[in-house]
Design a protein around this motif. Structure first.
Motif, PDB file in Angstrom:
ATOM      1  N   GLU A   4       9.688  57.372   3.568  1.00 34.38           N
ATOM      2  CA  GLU A   4      10.315  56.072   3.476  1.00 34.38           C
ATOM      3  C   GLU A   4      11.297  56.048   2.306  1.00 34.38           C
ATOM      4  O   GLU A   4      10.990  56.533   1.227  1.00 34.38           O
ATOM      5  CB  GLU A   4       9.261  54.991   3.267  1.00 34.38           C
ATOM      6  CG  GLU A   4       9.796  53.603   3.498  1.00 34.38           C
ATOM      7  CD  GLU A   4       8.737  52.542   3.261  1.00 34.38           C
ATOM      8  OE1 GLU A   4       8.434  51.802   4.193  1.00 34.38           O
ATOM      9  OE2 GLU A   4       8.196  52.484   2.148  1.00 34.38           O
ATOM     10  N   THR A   5      12.472  55.479   2.580  1.00 37.56           N
ATOM     11  CA  THR A   5      13.482  55.374   1.531  1.00 37.56           C
ATOM     12  C   THR A   5      13.604  53.923   1.120  1.00 37.56           C
ATOM     13  O   THR A   5      13.546  53.034   1.961  1.00 37.56           O
ATOM     14  CB  THR A   5      14.843  55.881   2.042  1.00 37.56           C
ATOM     15  OG1 THR A   5      14.633  57.109   2.729  1.00 37.56           O
ATOM     16  CG2 THR A   5      15.807  56.103   0.897  1.00 37.56           C
ATOM     17  N   ILE A   6      13.754  53.681  -0.176  1.00 35.60           N
ATOM     18  CA  ILE A   6      13.942  52.317  -0.671  1.00 35.60           C
ATOM     19  C   ILE A   6      15.318  52.216  -1.303  1.00 35.60           C
ATOM     20  O   ILE A   6      15.667  52.998  -2.169  1.00 35.60           O
ATOM     21  CB  ILE A   6      12.850  51.926  -1.697  1.00 35.60           C
ATOM     22  CG1 ILE A   6      11.471  52.003  -1.048  1.00 35.60           C
ATOM     23  CG2 ILE A   6      13.103  50.524  -2.246  1.00 35.60           C
ATOM     24  CD1 ILE A   6      10.322  51.862  -2.007  1.00 35.60           C
ATOM     25  N   TRP A   7      16.098  51.229  -0.820  1.00 32.33           N
ATOM     26  CA  TRP A   7      17.417  50.972  -1.390  1.00 32.33           C
ATOM     27  C   TRP A   7      17.375  49.620  -2.079  1.00 32.33           C
ATOM     28  O   TRP A   7      16.837  48.666  -1.531  1.00 32.33           O
ATOM     29  CB  TRP A   7      18.489  50.943  -0.314  1.00 32.33           C
ATOM     30  CG  TRP A   7      18.741  52.260   0.331  1.00 32.33           C
ATOM     31  CD1 TRP A   7      19.401  53.329  -0.223  1.00 32.33           C
ATOM     32  CD2 TRP A   7      18.367  52.679   1.638  1.00 32.33           C
ATOM     33  NE1 TRP A   7      19.449  54.367   0.658  1.00 32.33           N
ATOM     34  CE2 TRP A   7      18.825  53.990   1.811  1.00 32.33           C
ATOM     35  CE3 TRP A   7      17.686  52.065   2.683  1.00 32.33           C
ATOM     36  CZ2 TRP A   7      18.632  54.706   2.978  1.00 32.33           C
ATOM     37  CZ3 TRP A   7      17.488  52.768   3.844  1.00 32.33           C
ATOM     38  CH2 TRP A   7      17.955  54.071   3.988  1.00 32.33           C
ATOM     39  N   THR A   8      17.961  49.521  -3.256  1.00 30.01           N
ATOM     40  CA  THR A   8      18.031  48.263  -3.988  1.00 30.01           C
ATOM     41  C   THR A   8      19.468  47.968  -4.366  1.00 30.01           C
ATOM     42  O   THR A   8      20.147  48.822  -4.939  1.00 30.01           O
ATOM     43  CB  THR A   8      17.165  48.331  -5.268  1.00 30.01           C
ATOM     44  OG1 THR A   8      15.841  48.737  -4.909  1.00 30.01           O
ATOM     45  CG2 THR A   8      17.115  46.977  -5.960  1.00 30.01           C
ATOM     46  N   CYS A   9      19.902  46.763  -4.042  1.00 28.20           N
ATOM     47  CA  CYS A   9      21.256  46.341  -4.403  1.00 28.20           C
ATOM     48  C   CYS A   9      21.291  46.111  -5.911  1.00 28.20           C
ATOM     49  O   CYS A   9      20.419  45.428  -6.455  1.00 28.20           O
ATOM     50  CB  CYS A   9      21.621  45.064  -3.647  1.00 28.20           C
ATOM     51  SG  CYS A   9      23.188  44.343  -4.168  1.00 28.20           S
ATOM     52  N   ASP A  10      22.296  46.658  -6.584  1.00 26.61           N
ATOM     53  CA  ASP A  10      22.392  46.520  -8.037  1.00 26.61           C
ATOM     54  C   ASP A  10      22.775  45.118  -8.471  1.00 26.61           C
ATOM     55  O   ASP A  10      22.640  44.759  -9.637  1.00 26.61           O
ATOM     56  CB  ASP A  10      23.418  47.517  -8.598  1.00 26.61           C
ATOM     57  CG  ASP A  10      22.888  48.943  -8.536  1.00 26.61           C
ATOM     58  OD1 ASP A  10      21.665  49.125  -8.696  1.00 26.61           O
ATOM     59  OD2 ASP A  10      23.686  49.875  -8.308  1.00 26.61           O
ATOM     60  N   ARG A  11      23.263  44.312  -7.527  1.00 27.29           N
ATOM     61  CA  ARG A  11      23.714  42.970  -7.897  1.00 27.29           C
ATOM     62  C   ARG A  11      22.642  41.925  -7.620  1.00 27.29           C
ATOM     63  O   ARG A  11      22.242  41.200  -8.514  1.00 27.29           O
ATOM     64  CB  ARG A  11      24.993  42.621  -7.139  1.00 27.29           C
ATOM     65  CG  ARG A  11      25.605  41.322  -7.582  1.00 27.29           C
ATOM     66  CD  ARG A  11      26.988  41.141  -6.986  1.00 27.29           C
ATOM     67  NE  ARG A  11      27.530  39.862  -7.363  1.00 27.29           N
ATOM     68  CZ  ARG A  11      27.474  38.775  -6.590  1.00 27.29           C
ATOM     69  NH1 ARG A  11      26.912  38.838  -5.406  1.00 27.29           N
ATOM     70  NH2 ARG A  11      27.986  37.643  -7.001  1.00 27.29           N
TER      71      ARG A  11
END
Ligand SMILES: [Zn+2]
Length: 93
Positions: A4-11
């Motif tokens: 599983e990959t987790i992406w987080t928006c920096d904004r």
């Protein structure tokens, strides 16, 4: 076991976690000047933003809405109508 990959928006700090969805974020780089090899001379900031943040800040235009497809009119079959009437009758007892 799938990874599983987790992406987080920096904004906005929204996260996406999935092994199937492709990266929903886009790299944003604020820089100035370019070298002979097209790399920026000064790199001030770098982050990964989601689509909503890109649109909100005016970096990207909102994607046109998908064309509405006319939906099939819902028509009950005789069997369904009878079933509904029977159900109503039974509920009323
Ligand atoms: Zn965001």
């Amino acid at each position: 076991m799938s990874e599983e990959t987790i992406w987080t928006c920096d904004r906005c700090k929204r996260t996406w976690r999935s092994s199937r969805v492709k990266n929903p974020l886009q790299r944003i780089v604020i820089s100035s000047g370019y070298n002979h090899n097209y790399s920026p001379v000064h790199k001030y900031w770098q982050g990964d933003w989601c689509q909503e943040c890109l649109v909100e800040t005016g970096v990207r235009k909102p994607e046109p809405l998908p064309e509405a497809t006319p939906s099939e009119p819902t028509r009950l079959s005789l069997e369904e109508i009878v079933r509904e009437i029977v159900q109503e009758e039974m509920d009323n007892r």
